[in-house]
Design an enzyme around this catalytic site. Structure first.
Site, PDB file in Angstrom:
ATOM      1  N   HIS A  83       0.858  -1.193   0.000  1.00 35.60           N
ATOM      2  CA  HIS A  83       0.000   0.000   0.000  1.00 35.60           C
ATOM      3  C   HIS A  83       0.898   1.248   0.000  1.00 35.60           C
ATOM      4  CE1 HIS A  83      -2.597   2.887   2.545  1.00 35.60           C
ATOM      5  NE2 HIS A  83      -3.162   2.820   1.357  1.00 35.60           N
ATOM      6  N   HIS A 102       1.459  11.419  -1.379  1.00 38.45           N
ATOM      7  CA  HIS A 102       0.494  10.945  -0.385  1.00 38.45           C
ATOM      8  C   HIS A 102      -0.385  12.111   0.045  1.00 38.45           C
ATOM      9  CE1 HIS A 102      -0.263   8.203   3.341  1.00 38.45           C
ATOM     10  NE2 HIS A 102      -1.306   8.354   2.581  1.00 38.45           N
TER      11      HIS A 102
END
Ligand SMILES: *[C@@H]1O[C@H](CO)[C@@H](O)[C@H](O)[C@H]1NC(C)=O
Ligand SMILES: *[C@@H]1O[C@H](CO)[C@@H](O)[C@H](O)[C@H]1NC(C)=O
Ligand SMILES: *[C@@H]1O[C@H](CO)[C@@H](O)[C@H](O)[C@H]1NC(C)=O
Length: 297
Positions: A42, A88
């Protein structure tokens, strides 16, 4: 005489097909792609050894993840100064560099590891153009030349070819995008596949260590979908969900992963194990051992 010839053919058969080991194991060669469990990272680009880097979900780089056995790479894209990056939430928070550099790293690893199939699941939250932004980086990196294009789209989970045939054909990168790959922005690219018509998933960002399973995101029915087990545990700090390396050795244990997978099997409607087991901090715990167990190896 005939039996000698048959015996010879039998011996030469694996050579003719060129594949005796697939993703590290001979037993996986004859399995359909849809009947294999792959280890996933992930936010694969969001790696940092710095314990204070709260936006990092991994501790080791892409090459090290692949060397650990990761064969499913998830990453989130954002435009940064007109260039597509993996970041992110925002590039100010965590900039993992350009998508082109990431794909070049993947391509170099694939060239050094010819018997491996790798799947990419990239998110496209800003709806960047498939033909104008994504296709060029897949082409420049060389990934498009080894990308798999299914004969039908969506491709039913049980219709995927075997790992051996994908490897022999040299089409060993499977690419999914969460948004835009269905051709809504004009031109679909055949090897950039839409996620939700082919993959279902239980909720992500769970804060419950028993990972209660439900069908969360999907388009269509789980009966003909591959599935992605979101097995990464967040902690809730004043309403902000962050990953926690402290809990990762337990979360990434064989017991926790296998229990989560078993909890989701009934919902799969195919009586199947997950296709992808997606973890934070893949270097912690025993993700690969769990995946081997799910593959019956
Ligand atoms: C593959 O098939 C076996 C046997 O039917 C099954 O037990 C297993 O769960 C399947 N795995 C996946 C990932 O579909
Ligand atoms: C990735 O990590 C490995 C193992 O820690 C290291 O040897 C390698 O130099 C790193 N690669 C890059 C490009 O930093
Ligand atoms: C966590 O999940 C388990 C299993 O589904 C459930 O029994 C429990 O109530 C959940 N805990 C919380 C705090 O939601």
């Amino acid at each position: 005489m005939l039996s000698h010839i048959s015996l010879l053919l039998l011996l030469l058969l694996p050579l003719a097909f060129g594949q005796t080991v697939c993703n590290g194991n001979a037993a996986l060669c004859d399995r359909s792609y849809g009947n294999v469990t792959f280890l996933g990272a992930h936010d694969s680009f969001a790696f940092s050894e710095d314990a204070l880097a709260l936006a990092a979900d991994q501790q080791v780089n892409i090459t090290a993840q692949l060397d650990l056995g990761v064969r499913f790479l998830q990453a989130q894209s954002h435009l940064n100064d007109g260039v597509i990056h993996f970041c992110h939430t925002s590039c100010a928070l965590f900039d993992g560099g350009t998508v082109l550099a990431y794909l070049q790293t993947l391509m170099a690893w694939l060239e050094a590891n010819p018997n491996e199939i790798v799947t990419c699941l990239f998110t496209n939250p800003e709806g960047l153009s498939i033909p104008d932004v994504w296709q060029p980086v897949f082409e420049q990196s060389g990934i498009s030349a080894v990308a798999y294009t299914p004969p039908q789209n969506p491709m039913p989970a049980d219709a995927w070819p075997t790992l051996a045939s994908m490897l022999s054909a040299g089409t060993r990168v499977v690419i999914f995008l969460d948004a835009g790959a269905d051709g809504t922005d004009g031109a679909a690219v055949p090897y950039i596949l839409p996620e939700f018509t082919m993959i279902w998933e239980p909720p992500f960002d769970s804060t419950n260590a028993s990972f209660p399973c439900s069908v969360n995101r999907i388009s269509g029915s789980p009966a003909d979908h591959l599935y992605l087990l979101n097995h990464f545990l967040d902690i809730d700090i004043l309403g902000i969900l962050i990953s926690d390396p402290g809990q990762a050795p337990t979360t990434n244990s064989v017991a926790s992963i296998v229990a989560d997978a078993q909890g989701c099997v009934p919902l799969s409607q195919r009586n199947a194990n997950p296709t992808y087991v997606l973890l934070d901090f893949v270097n912690l715990g025993d993700g690969m051992a769990a995946v081997n167990q799910l593959n019956g190896l």
